[in-house]
Design a protein around this motif. Structure first.
Motif, short mmCIF file in Angstrom:
data_model
loop_
_atom_site.label_atom_id
_atom_site.label_comp_id
_atom_site.label_asym_id
_atom_site.label_seq_id
_atom_site.Cartn_x
_atom_site.Cartn_y
_atom_site.Cartn_z
N SER A 149 9.04 5.00 -6.66
CA SER A 149 8.90 6.45 -6.62
C SER A 149 7.44 6.85 -6.63
CB SER A 149 9.60 7.07 -7.84
OG SER A 149 8.94 6.68 -9.04
N GLY A 150 6.55 5.87 -6.53
CA GLY A 150 5.13 6.15 -6.62
C GLY A 150 4.67 6.39 -8.05
N GLY A 151 5.43 5.85 -9.00
CA GLY A 151 5.06 5.99 -10.41
C GLY A 151 5.38 7.35 -10.98
N ALA A 152 6.25 8.11 -10.32
CA ALA A 152 6.63 9.44 -10.77
C ALA A 152 8.12 9.49 -11.09
CB ALA A 152 6.28 10.48 -9.70
N GLY A 153 8.52 10.57 -11.79
CA GLY A 153 9.94 10.72 -12.09
C GLY A 153 10.77 10.88 -10.83
N LYS A 154 10.24 11.59 -9.85
CA LYS A 154 10.86 11.77 -8.54
C LYS A 154 9.83 11.40 -7.47
CE LYS A 154 14.76 13.55 -10.08
NZ LYS A 154 16.07 12.85 -9.94
N CYS A 155 10.30 10.89 -6.36
CA CYS A 155 9.37 10.38 -5.34
C CYS A 155 8.47 11.46 -4.78
CB CYS A 155 10.13 9.67 -4.24
SG CYS A 155 11.30 10.71 -3.33
N VAL A 156 8.91 12.72 -4.74
CA VAL A 156 8.04 13.76 -4.21
C VAL A 156 6.80 13.93 -5.08
CG1 VAL A 156 9.82 15.05 -2.96
CG2 VAL A 156 9.44 15.52 -5.39
N GLY A 157 6.92 13.63 -6.36
CA GLY A 157 5.78 13.70 -7.25
C GLY A 157 4.84 12.51 -7.11
N GLY A 158 5.33 11.45 -6.48
CA GLY A 158 4.52 10.25 -6.29
C GLY A 158 4.08 10.04 -4.86
N LEU A 166 1.88 2.59 1.38
CA LEU A 166 2.18 2.46 2.80
C LEU A 166 0.95 1.98 3.57
CD1 LEU A 166 4.28 5.70 3.30
CD2 LEU A 166 5.13 3.36 3.53
N ASN A 167 -0.23 2.46 3.19
CA ASN A 167 -1.46 1.98 3.83
C ASN A 167 -1.68 0.50 3.55
OD1 ASN A 167 -2.01 4.52 4.86
ND2 ASN A 167 -3.35 5.11 3.16
N LEU A 168 -1.38 0.07 2.32
CA LEU A 168 -1.47 -1.35 1.99
C LEU A 168 -0.49 -2.16 2.81
CD1 LEU A 168 -1.79 -1.73 -1.90
CD2 LEU A 168 -3.36 -2.58 -0.17
N ARG A 169 0.73 -1.65 2.93
CA ARG A 169 1.74 -2.34 3.75
C ARG A 169 1.22 -2.61 5.15
NH1 ARG A 169 6.33 1.36 6.01
NH2 ARG A 169 4.55 1.78 7.38
N ASP A 170 0.66 -1.57 5.76
CA ASP A 170 0.22 -1.69 7.15
C ASP A 170 -1.05 -2.53 7.28
OD1 ASP A 170 2.39 -0.12 7.78
OD2 ASP A 170 1.23 1.73 7.94
N ALA A 171 -1.96 -2.39 6.32
CA ALA A 171 -3.23 -3.11 6.40
C ALA A 171 -3.07 -4.59 6.11
CB ALA A 171 -4.25 -2.49 5.43
N GLU A 172 -2.15 -4.93 5.21
CA GLU A 172 -2.01 -6.32 4.76
C GLU A 172 -0.69 -6.96 5.19
OE1 GLU A 172 -2.78 -6.44 0.56
OE2 GLU A 172 -4.65 -5.29 0.74
N ASN A 173 0.05 -6.26 6.06
CA ASN A 173 1.36 -6.75 6.50
C ASN A 173 2.22 -7.10 5.28
OD1 ASN A 173 3.32 -7.45 8.39
ND2 ASN A 173 2.67 -9.60 8.45
N GLY A 174 2.25 -6.17 4.34
CA GLY A 174 2.93 -6.39 3.08
C GLY A 174 4.40 -6.04 3.11
N PRO A 175 5.04 -6.12 1.96
CA PRO A 175 6.47 -5.80 1.86
C PRO A 175 6.75 -4.35 2.28
CG PRO A 175 5.68 -6.87 -0.14
CD PRO A 175 4.48 -6.56 0.67
N GLU A 176 7.95 -4.13 2.75
CA GLU A 176 8.36 -2.77 3.07
C GLU A 176 8.32 -1.91 1.81
OE1 GLU A 176 8.44 -0.03 4.81
OE2 GLU A 176 9.62 -1.07 6.35
N VAL A 177 7.87 -0.67 1.95
CA VAL A 177 7.85 0.28 0.85
C VAL A 177 9.12 1.12 0.95
CG1 VAL A 177 6.64 2.22 -0.21
CG2 VAL A 177 5.34 0.33 0.81
N LEU A 178 10.03 0.89 0.02
CA LEU A 178 11.33 1.57 -0.01
C LEU A 178 11.22 2.74 -0.98
CD1 LEU A 178 14.35 1.53 0.86
CD2 LEU A 178 14.76 -0.02 -1.08
N ILE A 179 11.28 3.94 -0.46
CA ILE A 179 11.02 5.15 -1.25
C ILE A 179 12.31 5.61 -1.92
CG2 ILE A 179 10.22 7.54 -1.13
CD1 ILE A 179 8.69 6.61 1.47
N GLY A 180 12.27 5.73 -3.25
CA GLY A 180 13.47 6.12 -3.99
C GLY A 180 13.17 7.09 -5.10
N ALA A 181 14.25 7.61 -5.70
CA ALA A 181 14.25 8.58 -6.81
C ALA A 181 14.21 10.01 -6.28
CB ALA A 181 13.11 8.34 -7.80
N GLY A 182 15.39 10.61 -6.21
CA GLY A 182 15.49 11.99 -5.75
C GLY A 182 15.54 12.17 -4.26
N VAL A 183 15.86 11.10 -3.54
CA VAL A 183 15.86 11.17 -2.07
C VAL A 183 17.12 11.87 -1.56
CG1 VAL A 183 16.07 9.77 0.03
CG2 VAL A 183 14.39 9.15 -1.72
N ASN A 184 16.90 12.79 -0.61
CA ASN A 184 17.98 13.39 0.16
C ASN A 184 17.41 13.74 1.53
OD1 ASN A 184 16.54 15.85 -0.14
ND2 ASN A 184 17.67 16.36 -2.01
#
Length: 248
Positions: A149-158, A166-184
């Motif tokens: 959630s980006g370290g927040a209670g809800k992902c919109v806050g993070g 996401l920038n790290l993912r793209d720059a380092e070919n890292g793990p997928e960033v799965l965004i959760g907490a309050g998603v709709n």
């Protein structure tokens, strides 16, 4: 990489609704009211009777923190073996040190048991001391996905922190960033507008259905304060359908 909508479910009814709504993958657990615990193999077998949708099983033996004893690690390893046999495609795991760092040593038995299957680092990252360092550590350990959630209670806050991940993912070919907490659907739209590189989301899509019980003894709670036994949370297929349409 393909866009992913993962739906977290803790019952057969929720799993069927998520599938009907177009989920790409399930995270299977129990007790979502406490953030999710390890699911039963029986539930996974029931899902496998009707669908081959990818299923990752949450490994969390109890509520609370992510600092586990040797016995709790052993318990998770034993349960992973059973769930693998029942048809799990992957696992959702995570252990922290007392100082909030990702505990690679504690996870060694879990990683060994999960070998060859999909691997998600769960939201222990959100209570770790440095999310970017935890993300990098997860990459080194072989995780293909990090749920956050980006370290927040809800992902919109993070959102700002998620953007850095996401920038790290793209720059380092890292793990997928799965965004959760309050998603709709609306949250996905907001992320896609501000962070168009966001492509993987995790939701439960819950609504409440009325219990079929006619006799109801009040004042005898069975669980957490504020919850009752007469309103049952279940995934709503239309919420999943709208989210999937927005992700497209």
């Amino acid at each position: 990489m393909n866009r992913i909508l993962e739906v977290c479910v803790d019952s057969h009814a929720s799993a069927m609704a998520a599938i009907a709504g177009g989920a790409d993958r399930l995270e299977l657990c129990s007790a979502l009211s406490v953030g999710g615990l390890t699911p039963s193999a029986a539930l996974l077998k029931q899902i496998r009777r009707v669908s081959r949708i990818p299923v990752r099983c949450l490994m969390r033996p109890r509520g609370g923190d992510f600092l586990y004893t040797n016995e709790e690690i052993e318990q998770m390893v034993m349960e992973m073996a059973v769930l693998r046999e029942a048809g799990a495609d992957g696992f959702v795991i995570g252990c922290l040190t007392p100082d909030g760092e990702l505990d690679g040593k504690a996870m060694e038995p879990l990683l060994k048991e999960a070998a060859g299957l999909g691997l998600t680092l769960h939201r222990c990252i959100d209570v770790s001391w440095d999310l970017e360092e935890t993300y990098r550590a997860a990459a080194k350990l072989g995780f293909d996905t990090v749920l956050t959630s980006g370290g927040a209670g809800k992902c919109v806050g993070g959102m700002e922190t998620i953007g850095r991940l996401l920038n790290l993912r793209d720059a380092e070919n890292g793990p997928e960033v799965l965004i959760g907490a309050g998603v709709n659907a609306k949250v996905i739209a907001a992320f896609r507008e501000k962070l168009p590189q966001a492509r993987a989301f995790h939701m439960s899509g819950k609504t409440e259905i009325e219990s079929g019980m006619r006799f109801r003894r009040e004042g005898v709670p069975m669980g957490l304060p504020g919850l009752d036994e007469w309103h049952i949370p279940v995934t709503w297929d239309e919420a999943v359908r709208k989210a999937k349409a927005q992700l497209r």
